[in-house]
Design a protein around this motif. Structure first.
Motif, PDB file in Angstrom:
ATOM      1  N   PRO A 178      -3.929  30.496 -14.780  1.00 30.47           N
ATOM      2  CA  PRO A 178      -5.108  31.188 -15.431  1.00 30.47           C
ATOM      3  C   PRO A 178      -6.613  31.802 -15.742  1.00 30.47           C
ATOM      4  N   SER A 179      -6.921  31.022 -14.575  1.00 28.96           N
ATOM      5  CA  SER A 179      -8.406  31.403 -15.130  1.00 28.96           C
ATOM      6  C   SER A 179      -8.851  32.552 -14.391  1.00 28.96           C
ATOM      7  N   THR A 180      -7.629  32.819 -12.939  1.00 29.31           N
ATOM      8  CA  THR A 180      -7.736  33.943 -12.026  1.00 29.31           C
ATOM      9  C   THR A 180      -7.350  35.172 -13.081  1.00 29.31           C
ATOM     10  N   SER A 181      -6.084  34.884 -13.823  1.00 30.37           N
ATOM     11  CA  SER A 181      -5.919  36.024 -14.923  1.00 30.37           C
ATOM     12  C   SER A 181      -6.714  36.148 -15.830  1.00 30.37           C
ATOM     13  N   HIS A 182      -7.074  35.431 -16.207  1.00 27.96           N
ATOM     14  CA  HIS A 182      -9.030  35.251 -17.218  1.00 27.96           C
ATOM     15  C   HIS A 182      -9.746  36.472 -16.152  1.00 27.96           C
ATOM     16  N   LYS A 183      -9.980  36.393 -14.870  1.00 24.21           N
ATOM     17  CA  LYS A 183     -11.025  36.809 -14.692  1.00 24.21           C
ATOM     18  C   LYS A 183     -10.745  38.745 -14.130  1.00 24.21           C
ATOM     19  N   ALA A 235      -6.634  36.701 -25.983  1.00 31.60           N
ATOM     20  CA  ALA A 235      -5.518  35.401 -25.879  1.00 31.60           C
ATOM     21  C   ALA A 235      -5.929  34.441 -24.546  1.00 31.60           C
ATOM     22  N   LEU A 236      -5.913  35.424 -23.330  1.00 35.00           N
ATOM     23  CA  LEU A 236      -6.537  34.680 -21.982  1.00 35.00           C
ATOM     24  C   LEU A 236      -7.598  34.199 -22.062  1.00 35.00           C
ATOM     25  N   ASP A 237      -8.306  33.835 -22.806  1.00 34.20           N
ATOM     26  CA  ASP A 237      -9.633  32.957 -22.430  1.00 34.20           C
ATOM     27  C   ASP A 237      -8.920  31.504 -23.765  1.00 34.20           C
ATOM     28  N   THR A 238      -8.304  31.843 -24.858  1.00 33.49           N
ATOM     29  CA  THR A 238      -7.522  30.175 -25.232  1.00 33.49           C
ATOM     30  C   THR A 238      -6.771  29.918 -24.298  1.00 33.49           C
ATOM     31  N   TRP A 239      -5.961  30.103 -23.550  1.00 30.22           N
ATOM     32  CA  TRP A 239      -4.918  29.859 -22.874  1.00 30.22           C
ATOM     33  C   TRP A 239      -5.376  29.199 -21.520  1.00 30.22           C
ATOM     34  N   ASN A 240      -6.459  30.023 -21.305  1.00 25.61           N
ATOM     35  CA  ASN A 240      -7.025  29.438 -19.714  1.00 25.61           C
ATOM     36  C   ASN A 240      -8.544  28.125 -20.604  1.00 25.61           C
ATOM     37  N   LYS A 241      -9.322  28.726 -21.258  1.00 25.23           N
ATOM     38  CA  LYS A 241      -9.489  27.460 -22.088  1.00 25.23           C
ATOM     39  C   LYS A 241      -9.157  25.530 -21.920  1.00 25.23           C
ATOM     40  N   GLN A 242      -7.166  26.139 -22.533  1.00 27.25           N
ATOM     41  CA  GLN A 242      -6.939  24.998 -22.991  1.00 27.25           C
ATOM     42  C   GLN A 242      -5.596  24.461 -22.078  1.00 27.25           C
ATOM     43  N   ALA A 243      -5.830  25.165 -20.516  1.00 30.44           N
ATOM     44  CA  ALA A 243      -4.977  25.168 -19.344  1.00 30.44           C
ATOM     45  C   ALA A 243      -5.515  23.524 -18.509  1.00 30.44           C
ATOM     46  N   ILE A 244      -4.568  22.341 -18.016  1.00 33.40           N
ATOM     47  CA  ILE A 244      -5.115  21.460 -17.583  1.00 33.40           C
ATOM     48  C   ILE A 244      -3.715  21.137 -16.299  1.00 33.40           C
ATOM     49  N   PRO A 245      -4.764  21.925 -15.045  1.00 31.54           N
ATOM     50  CA  PRO A 245      -3.824  21.726 -14.364  1.00 31.54           C
ATOM     51  C   PRO A 245      -3.368  20.060 -13.535  1.00 31.54           C
ATOM     52  N   VAL A 246      -2.144  20.121 -13.192  1.00 36.25           N
ATOM     53  CA  VAL A 246      -2.230  19.057 -12.303  1.00 36.25           C
ATOM     54  C   VAL A 246      -1.774  18.879 -10.663  1.00 36.25           C
ATOM     55  N   THR A 247      -1.923  18.308 -10.527  1.00 36.88           N
ATOM     56  CA  THR A 247      -2.032  18.376  -8.516  1.00 36.88           C
ATOM     57  C   THR A 247      -1.884  16.272  -8.626  1.00 36.88           C
ATOM     58  N   VAL A 248      -1.569  16.479  -6.689  1.00 36.82           N
ATOM     59  CA  VAL A 248      -0.543  15.362  -6.504  1.00 36.82           C
ATOM     60  C   VAL A 248      -1.553  15.659  -4.933  1.00 36.82           C
TER      61      VAL A 248
END
Length: 429
Positions: A248-253, A262-275
């Protein structure tokens, strides 16, 4: 200049899947991948004859599996044993997954065992969408009474989704993923790189142009319509439709004035998952029966994925080296040194003496699993179209409409192509 009907940015699972479906529909299609190889986080690295994915990967019987079968992929591999254990206060205790372990395990009370059996029966036929608007924590705390059974369900849901956020994760999609997991999972021979190669071969057969080592710097749009793609070095590719399969952050850039879309909303609401992932090759397993272990009082999971003379689970080495993987599911704060130490300590309990059998190891301190998931803070599901710019679409693991992991990647790719084709009905998912 060649003009393409569909240009796809990103050559991972979502990008390759979208390209195949677009090409099958007769669209002139190009895929632009920044790295020198296709696959994204589905690549497999071969080290000393051992096939290491970027952390253990399992293919559930969901949207991706169905699409891959529909496309005729071989998907060589095996389904692992269902025998599993739970780790509680450094004790390894059998989980009730069959008649014998159901009776013998001291992990659950009889009431807890009966509740578990009841819920497993329910899950087989339950419409999980009724739980879409509440969190996993709310579902567990209101539906399950036995304290240890709650721990078991937290572990099962965490393992099938990779998400350590029960207060945020929507219960419906998580329970749907658990339904898929209970149908059995597939471990692929020689890693997920074989899946990527099958998709690449199919894309080439369909006439897709695949370009690696190409960094896209902007998606040019004029009069609210996609015009072309600008690459590093000045190369411009004309395209009437663009599908972004980037995070999402790359798409926004990549999209000028994305803050007005709408990319702005989708980028701001995104919560990444890591392990944190510790993948290890051993000459042999010190304790053979410990194949799958769920952490019940800590967010870890252990799996043995390589074939050991039995018809399971998968071939992950050329010389019989046994490949095991250990995960620590992460929250917002991570510490690479601490996480690696914790994983090694857990492995000392699960497979004591493993260091004496060590052939090779791979540690990934913070591996992104998905860039977003269905959570309670989401304002809306992303995509497939960016409504403010005609011809711009998104796909990828973060553009979920309820699906998780690779299912989200594949389902969103099909949604994007379906909408791009302006069909009255979406491609059957």
């Amino acid at each position: 200049m060649t003009k393409y009907e569909v240009a796809i940015v990103g050559g991972g699972i979502a990008g390759l899947t979208a390209a195949i479906y677009a090409a099958k529909a007769g669209k002139r299609t190009i895929v632009l991948e920044q790295q020198k190889q296709l696959g994204g986080r589905a690549i497999t690295n071969k080290k000393q004859g051992v096939y290491f994915n970027l952390g253990a990967h399992a293919l559930y019987k969901g949207e991706a599996y169905e699409a891959f079968r529909e496309l005729g992929l071989r998907l060589d591999g095996s389904t692992p044993s269902i025998d599993a254990y739970g780790m509680w206060k450094e004790q390894i205790l059998p989980l009730p997954t069959n008649a014998s372990s159901f009776i013998q395990t001291p992990l659950l009370s009889w009431g807890g065992k009966l509740d578990l059996a009841k819920w497993f029966i329910k899950l087989g036929k339950m419409d999980t969408s009724v739980w879409n608007q509440i969190s996993i924590r709310d579902w567990i705390e209101t539906q399950l009474n036995d304290p240890m059974l709650r721990n078991v369900f937290y572990a099962l849901l965490r393992t099938s989704t990779y998400v350590l956020a029960p207060e945020l994760h929507a219960a419906g999609p998580a329970l749907k993923q658990l339904q898929r997991a209970l149908k059995g999972v597939l471990y692929l021979d020689k890693g997920w790189g074989t899946l990527v190669e099958e998709l690449r071969e199919l894309a080439v057969q369909q006439g897709v142009e695949l370009v690696t080592g190409c960094k896209v710097v902007a998606v040019v749009h004029q009069d609210q319509k996609v015009h072309s793609i600008l690459c590093e070095g000045g190369t411009r590719i004309e395209a009437s439709n663009v599908i972004l399969t980037t995070p999402p952050s790359t798409s926004h850039k990549l999209v000028p004035h994305a803050d007005q879309t709408a990319l702005d909303t989708w980028n701001k609401q995104a919560i990444p998952v890591t392990v944190a992932c510790l993948d290890i090759g051993l000459r042999q397993l010190p304790i053979q029966k410990h194949q799958f272990i769920y952490g019940l009082d800590q967010p870890i999971f252990f799996t043995h994925q390589s074939r050991d003379g039995k018809p399971r689970p998968a071939i992950l080495s050329d010389d019989g080296t046994q490949v095991i993987s250990l995960f620590k599911y992460q929250g917002p704060q991570t510490d690479a040194v601490k996480d690696e130490g914790e994983l090694e300590q857990v492995l000392d309990v699960i497979q004591p003496g493993w260091r004496n059998e060590l052939v090779i190891r791979q540690f990934l301190p913070k591996m992104t699993v998905v860039h977003d998931f269905p959570h309670m803070k989401r304002l809306e599901d992303p995509g497939p179209a960016v409504p403010e710019i005609v011809g711009l679409y998104i796909a990828g693991d973060w553009t979920s409409h309820g699906e998780l992991l690779v299912d989200a990647s594949v389902a969103s790719a099909k949604r994007a192509v379906s909408q791009l084709l302006n069909t009255r009905e979406e491609i059957k998912l």
